[in-house]
Scaffold this active site. Sequence first.
Site, PDB file in Angstrom:
ATOM      1  N   CYS A 349      45.591  43.732 -32.188  1.00 54.73           N
ATOM      2  CA  CYS A 349      46.126  42.627 -31.391  1.00 54.73           C
ATOM      3  C   CYS A 349      46.390  42.966 -29.922  1.00 54.73           C
ATOM      4  CB  CYS A 349      47.362  42.036 -32.055  1.00 54.73           C
ATOM      5  SG  CYS A 349      48.445  43.197 -32.880  1.00 54.73           S
ATOM      6  N   ARG A 378      46.149  54.229 -39.672  1.00 54.53           N
ATOM      7  CA  ARG A 378      47.602  54.284 -39.851  1.00 54.53           C
ATOM      8  C   ARG A 378      47.948  55.534 -40.656  1.00 54.53           C
ATOM      9  NH1 ARG A 378      48.920  47.841 -41.053  1.00 54.53           N
ATOM     10  NH2 ARG A 378      47.965  47.088 -39.122  1.00 54.53           N
ATOM     11  N   GLN A 396      39.443  45.648 -40.576  1.00 52.72           N
ATOM     12  CA  GLN A 396      39.947  44.306 -40.833  1.00 52.72           C
ATOM     13  C   GLN A 396      38.951  43.245 -40.376  1.00 52.72           C
ATOM     14  OE1 GLN A 396      43.400  44.915 -38.286  1.00 52.72           O
ATOM     15  NE2 GLN A 396      44.741  44.855 -40.060  1.00 52.72           N
ATOM     16  N   ASP A 398      39.602  40.843 -38.570  1.00 57.99           N
ATOM     17  CA  ASP A 398      40.752  40.454 -37.767  1.00 57.99           C
ATOM     18  C   ASP A 398      40.356  39.416 -36.717  1.00 57.99           C
ATOM     19  OD1 ASP A 398      43.357  40.560 -37.028  1.00 57.99           O
ATOM     20  OD2 ASP A 398      43.241  42.464 -35.964  1.00 57.99           O
ATOM     21  N   HIS A 400      42.395  36.782 -33.433  1.00 58.27           N
ATOM     22  CA  HIS A 400      43.588  36.250 -32.789  1.00 58.27           C
ATOM     23  C   HIS A 400      43.216  34.974 -32.054  1.00 58.27           C
ATOM     24  CE1 HIS A 400      44.532  40.495 -33.464  1.00 58.27           C
ATOM     25  NE2 HIS A 400      45.728  40.024 -33.709  1.00 58.27           N
ATOM     26  N   LYS A 480      55.504  33.584 -40.562  1.00 57.68           N
ATOM     27  CA  LYS A 480      54.157  33.880 -41.036  1.00 57.68           C
ATOM     28  C   LYS A 480      53.891  33.165 -42.352  1.00 57.68           C
ATOM     29  CE  LYS A 480      55.557  38.176 -43.353  1.00 57.68           C
ATOM     30  NZ  LYS A 480      55.328  39.636 -43.478  1.00 57.68           N
ATOM     31  N   HIS A 526      47.991  35.540 -35.140  1.00 58.73           N
ATOM     32  CA  HIS A 526      47.318  36.676 -35.776  1.00 58.73           C
ATOM     33  C   HIS A 526      46.799  36.195 -37.126  1.00 58.73           C
ATOM     34  CE1 HIS A 526      49.680  39.688 -33.237  1.00 58.73           C
ATOM     35  NE2 HIS A 526      50.355  38.563 -33.067  1.00 58.73           N
TER      36      HIS A 526
END
Length: 664
Positions: A349, A378, A396, A398, A400, A480, A526
Site C-alpha cells: 500500500c 514478513r 497478493q 493486491d 488499492h 473493514k 485496500h
Amino acid sequence: MSRIKLPDGQERDLPDGSSGADLASAISKSLAKKAVATEIDGRLCDLADPLPDGAVVRIVTREDPAALELIRHDCAHVLAEAVQTLFPGTQVTIGPVIEDGFYYDFYREEAFSTEDFAAIEEKMREIVARNSPFTKEVWSRDDTKRVFGEMGEEFKVELVDAIPEGEDVKIYRQGEWFDLCRGPHMPATGQVGEAFKLTKLAGAYWRGDSSRQQLQRIYGTAFASRKELDAYLTMLEEAEKRDHRRLGREMNLFHLQEEAQGSVFWHPKGYAVWRVLEDYIRRRLDEDGYVEVKTPQLLDSSFWEKSGHWSKFRENMFVVPDQIPATEEGGPVLADEVDTWMALKPMNCPAHVQIFRQGIKSYRDLPIRMAEFGCCHRNEAHGALHGLMRVRQMTQDDAHIFCTDEQVVGETERFLKLFSRVYTDMGLTDIRYRLATRPDVRAGDDATWDRAEKSLADALRASGIDFEFAPGEGAFYGPKLEFHLTDAIGRTWQCGTYQLDYVLPERLDASYVGEDGERHRPVMLHRAVFGTFERFIGIILEHYAGRLPLWLAPVQTVVATIVSEADGYAEEVAAKLRAAGLRTVADLRNEKINYKVREHSVGKVPAMLVVGRREAEEGTVSVRRLGQKDQATMPLDQAIATLVAEATPPDLRPAREAKAAAAA
C-alpha cells in the site's frame, strides 16, 4: 432492592447482592438446575457473581452456544490438574480457549508423548466425575506471588509480576488445585462432561520468544455433547486426508525446506495452477477497470517511518543496511553503526501511494483502481509457519482504490460484485460477511468513523448481502469487511480483504484537486480477492481434496496406452489435445494399465484417455474420470470438444458459448 432486566423486556426485583443463581431460582427450579453462567450486559460472568442494579441479564445453560467457551475453558483447567497430578514437577503456564478447542502450555524437562494422552484423559475423567466446585477467590498481588513462588511455579510468578502493584488477583479453585485466571467458569468440574479429546502435541516458546524457555503445548477440544465431538473428530480425519502439504507431495506441486523457512519452491505442476489463477484474476481486474503496476521490493526505512509501519510493524520486517560500513578489523558491523536501513516491503500500500502522488490528480481522475501482484515478505516466527497457509514470502492479488468520499459506496458495491463473481467461479459460495467496526485505539475522530462505517454498511445492504457487525475489530485506520467462507468439510476460512483508510493518504501526503480547486485527501480502499496466492491455493487444494476442477488442474489429461502398439496413436492423441489448449501428458511406459490408473489417480489427474489396439484402429478413446470406475468410449474429436468446453475458465465461457452458438 436491585431491578434486573431480562432479554425479553421483563424486569425482576431482587435483594441487593443477588447472583445469577438467585435470578435463575427466582425464574424457575428447572432453569436453576440447568444454569451454568450469566450474561450481564452482554459479558459472560460466573453464575455466583452479584448482579448490578439495572443490568440486562441472561441466564446461560450448558446447551447454550455461549456455554461452549466455558466448557472448553474449564476443560483446560481440568487438563492442567490432570497433568500436574500424573507428572509431578511440571509447571503450568497459560491455557486459553482457541477457535476449535483449547490448549495448555507446560514446562517439563522430560518430553510428553501422544502416548501419554490416554492416561491424561482418564485422569481428566476422574476430575470431571469428582464434580469439584469452581470457586473464585481474590488474593493480593503479593500473596499470589509468594504462594506460586513457594510452589516453584516460576512462570506464574512472572505473570503476577506483570500485574500492576496494588491490583488484586483472581484465583479459581477446583478442589485442592487452583490456578491464576480471569474467569469465568461454570459452577463445577462435572459440567465439563465427557465430550472432550486431546488432539495433538506441539512446541512453543514462553511469551512467543525464541530466546526463552521451550514449552510443551497440549491441544484439546471439548463439546457439549458426544455427537458434536464425534462429528468434529470425523472432520479432523477428513482434514488430515485433505492436508495441502500432503497433497502437494502426492501431486508434485511444491515443497518447503529448512534452508528457506517460509518460502515455497513451486514445481512445474504447482506453478501451472498459480499461472491459471493469476491469468484468471488479471482478466477479471482488466474488465473491472484496474490498472496494473509494479513497485520495488526494497525501500528506505524513512519511507516506512512516514507510513507508520516502522514503529508498529518493525519486528515483522526483514531489514538490511543501505550501505555496510567498513571496519578496520574486518569484524561484524554493529546495528548502531549503520546509518540507514532498507526494508523488504511487508505490504504494497505505501508504494502505491507513491505512484498516485506522481503528477497532479484531479477529482475527474478518480476513482483510480491500482492493482499489483506484489511479492511481500514478513518475518513470521518459525513456529507460526504452516505450509502454504502461513509463509514469509507471499504474493497478493493486491489493489488499492483511490476515490472520493462520495464514491466509497459505489466502489464497495462494485468490489462486492467482483468478489462474489470470483468465489462463485472457484466453487466457494458459502460466505459469511462481517463489518468490523472501530477499535478502542484508532486514528480519526468519531464523525469520520461514523461516515466510514455507514458507507460500508450501506454498500452491503445495497448489494443485498446479509452481514453481521464485529464491534471493535476494525483496523487502526478504518473499518473493514471480513469474508468468512466455509469449505467442503465445514471449516471456516477468512479470505480476501476490504479496508477503508483515511490515515495513509494523510501520512504520505496524497491529494487530488477537487471541483472547488482546493487540495483534498483521497479515501484509500485496500482490497484483495484471493488474499495471497499461496494461502488461496492451499485452501482450494483442501476444499477439493486435490481434485481440482478441470480448468484449474495442473495436468488436465493423461493419454495412457494399454499396449505398446498404440504408442504412435497415443502421441497423436496427446498432440491434438495440446493443440486444443489442454495440459496433457502421454504415459507410454511399459506398465499395466491398472498401475497407470492408480498412479495418476494419486496425482489427481481429472481425465485419463486410455488407448489400445481397438481405439487406434477406430480413432476413439476411452475416457476415465477421476474417482469413477466406469469409462466411456467415444470418437477422439468428441472427447476433445467435451474436455475443451469443461477446461475453459469460467470467465471465458460466455464468449466461447456465444461463438459456438453463432457457428451453429
